[in-house]
Design a protein around this motif. Sequence first.
Motif, PDB file in Angstrom:
ATOM      1  N   ALA A 244       3.782  -1.811  -2.687  1.00  0.00           N
ATOM      2  CA  ALA A 244       4.650  -2.753  -3.396  1.00  0.00           C
ATOM      3  C   ALA A 244       5.991  -2.074  -3.657  1.00  0.00           C
ATOM      4  O   ALA A 244       6.089  -0.842  -3.685  1.00  0.00           O
ATOM      5  N   ARG A 245       7.018  -2.867  -3.848  1.00  0.00           N
ATOM      6  CA  ARG A 245       8.352  -2.328  -4.107  1.00  0.00           C
ATOM      7  C   ARG A 245       8.566  -2.162  -5.611  1.00  0.00           C
ATOM      8  O   ARG A 245       8.063  -2.943  -6.413  1.00  0.00           O
ATOM      9  N   THR A 246       9.329  -1.131  -5.960  1.00  0.00           N
ATOM     10  CA  THR A 246       9.689  -0.931  -7.360  1.00  0.00           C
ATOM     11  C   THR A 246      10.796  -1.925  -7.727  1.00  0.00           C
ATOM     12  O   THR A 246      11.469  -2.493  -6.859  1.00  0.00           O
ATOM     13  N   ARG A 247      10.972  -2.107  -9.002  1.00  0.00           N
ATOM     14  CA  ARG A 247      12.042  -3.004  -9.462  1.00  0.00           C
ATOM     15  C   ARG A 247      13.393  -2.561  -8.903  1.00  0.00           C
ATOM     16  O   ARG A 247      14.188  -3.388  -8.450  1.00  0.00           O
ATOM     17  N   GLU A 248      13.665  -1.264  -8.921  1.00  0.00           N
ATOM     18  CA  GLU A 248      14.940  -0.750  -8.429  1.00  0.00           C
ATOM     19  C   GLU A 248      15.112  -1.068  -6.940  1.00  0.00           C
ATOM     20  O   GLU A 248      16.203  -1.442  -6.491  1.00  0.00           O
TER      21      GLU A 248
ATOM     22  N   GLU B  11      12.024 -12.580  -7.030  1.00  0.00           N
ATOM     23  CA  GLU B  11      11.877 -11.595  -5.961  1.00  0.00           C
ATOM     24  C   GLU B  11      11.081 -10.386  -6.439  1.00  0.00           C
ATOM     25  O   GLU B  11      10.277  -9.842  -5.676  1.00  0.00           O
ATOM     26  N   VAL B  12      11.313  -9.979  -7.681  1.00  0.00           N
ATOM     27  CA  VAL B  12      10.546  -8.856  -8.237  1.00  0.00           C
ATOM     28  C   VAL B  12       9.063  -9.206  -8.225  1.00  0.00           C
ATOM     29  O   VAL B  12       8.227  -8.402  -7.816  1.00  0.00           O
TER      30      VAL B  12
ATOM     31  N   ASN C 255      17.509  -4.483  -2.619  1.00  0.00           N
ATOM     32  CA  ASN C 255      17.267  -5.442  -1.544  1.00  0.00           C
ATOM     33  C   ASN C 255      17.887  -6.795  -1.869  1.00  0.00           C
ATOM     34  O   ASN C 255      18.414  -7.466  -0.987  1.00  0.00           O
ATOM     35  N   HIS C 256      17.808  -7.199  -3.129  1.00  0.00           N
ATOM     36  CA  HIS C 256      18.367  -8.485  -3.556  1.00  0.00           C
ATOM     37  C   HIS C 256      19.862  -8.540  -3.237  1.00  0.00           C
ATOM     38  O   HIS C 256      20.351  -9.516  -2.670  1.00  0.00           O
ATOM     39  N   HIS C 257      20.575  -7.485  -3.572  1.00  0.00           N
ATOM     40  CA  HIS C 257      22.017  -7.467  -3.335  1.00  0.00           C
ATOM     41  C   HIS C 257      22.321  -7.439  -1.835  1.00  0.00           C
ATOM     42  O   HIS C 257      23.259  -8.099  -1.375  1.00  0.00           O
ATOM     43  N   GLN C 258      21.502  -6.727  -1.062  1.00  0.00           N
ATOM     44  CA  GLN C 258      21.678  -6.716   0.392  1.00  0.00           C
ATOM     45  C   GLN C 258      21.403  -8.101   0.978  1.00  0.00           C
ATOM     46  O   GLN C 258      22.093  -8.558   1.889  1.00  0.00           O
ATOM     47  N   ARG C 259      20.386  -8.780   0.448  1.00  0.00           N
ATOM     48  CA  ARG C 259      20.068 -10.132   0.927  1.00  0.00           C
ATOM     49  C   ARG C 259      21.205 -11.097   0.629  1.00  0.00           C
ATOM     50  O   ARG C 259      21.536 -11.946   1.454  1.00  0.00           O
ATOM     51  N   LEU C 260      21.786 -10.997  -0.543  1.00  0.00           N
ATOM     52  CA  LEU C 260      22.905 -11.868  -0.897  1.00  0.00           C
ATOM     53  C   LEU C 260      24.080 -11.621   0.049  1.00  0.00           C
ATOM     54  O   LEU C 260      24.717 -12.571   0.521  1.00  0.00           O
ATOM     55  N   LEU C 261      24.357 -10.370   0.361  1.00  0.00           N
ATOM     56  CA  LEU C 261      25.451 -10.045   1.280  1.00  0.00           C
ATOM     57  C   LEU C 261      25.159 -10.561   2.685  1.00  0.00           C
ATOM     58  O   LEU C 261      26.048 -11.087   3.361  1.00  0.00           O
ATOM     59  N   ARG C 262      23.924 -10.421   3.145  1.00  0.00           N
ATOM     60  CA  ARG C 262      23.553 -10.886   4.485  1.00  0.00           C
ATOM     61  C   ARG C 262      23.729 -12.395   4.595  1.00  0.00           C
ATOM     62  O   ARG C 262      24.017 -12.912   5.670  1.00  0.00           O
TER      63      ARG C 262
ATOM     64  N   ASP D 244       3.710  -7.495  -5.156  1.00  0.00           N
ATOM     65  CA  ASP D 244       2.357  -7.708  -4.636  1.00  0.00           C
ATOM     66  C   ASP D 244       2.222  -6.980  -3.298  1.00  0.00           C
ATOM     67  O   ASP D 244       2.789  -7.401  -2.284  1.00  0.00           O
ATOM     68  N   ALA D 245       1.482  -5.899  -3.298  1.00  0.00           N
ATOM     69  CA  ALA D 245       1.316  -5.087  -2.085  1.00  0.00           C
ATOM     70  C   ALA D 245       0.698  -5.885  -0.939  1.00  0.00           C
ATOM     71  O   ALA D 245       0.982  -5.630   0.231  1.00  0.00           O
ATOM     72  N   GLU D 246      -0.134  -6.875  -1.245  1.00  0.00           N
ATOM     73  CA  GLU D 246      -0.740  -7.685  -0.178  1.00  0.00           C
ATOM     74  C   GLU D 246       0.300  -8.570   0.505  1.00  0.00           C
ATOM     75  O   GLU D 246       0.232  -8.785   1.712  1.00  0.00           O
ATOM     76  N   VAL D 247       1.253  -9.077  -0.245  1.00  0.00           N
ATOM     77  CA  VAL D 247       2.322  -9.883   0.340  1.00  0.00           C
ATOM     78  C   VAL D 247       3.157  -9.026   1.293  1.00  0.00           C
ATOM     79  O   VAL D 247       3.614  -9.493   2.333  1.00  0.00           O
TER      80      VAL D 247
END
Length: 193
Positions: free
Chosen positions: A41-45, A24-25, A50-57, A30-33
Amino acid sequence: MPQPLLRTERLDLVPLAEEHLELEVELDSDAEVLRYLWARARTREEVERNHHQRLLRGRVVDGLGMWVGFLRGVEGSERDRFVGLWMLTPPHGPSQERVPGEADLGYRVMRRHWRQGFASEGSRELVRHGFEVVGLSRVFAQTMAVNAGSRATMTSIGMQFARAFHEHHDDPIPGSEQGEVEYELRREDWELR
């Protein structure tokens, strides 16, 4: 019913898990994605949050969630075979009414795999799973009106234009002034395909 492993002709769609964070990182760096989602682009933090929110969703409705796509029958590391992220989640956005039996379809594909039909292929399988296994009545997808590629993907899997709308953006991205669009596929139309 936990999220199952899903398969297409070319993809293994694996339920998103903790071990997929580094993929996911890479995807979100990739800003184009992310061009039609965020202004940069998103920072690692940010990806970690977002990863934890996605897992909860993925735990809100049995059988719905997020899947990481890998090339099938190809040698190499997970990273080498990584294609992208597919989502079939309960409605959750600011312009998404919370209706039981409906789900929001989304997808993001690594740039090296663009224009090869992977977004459509994975999405078709999630739609099939949503109607046949989860028992959904409607699947919808939203994007910026100017996102021709995503709109073409939605149309290619049988979705129909449902509405245009505008959302407020604190950090608007180019094209957001033209608004958003929603496409949908209802169970009865999917069954007629």
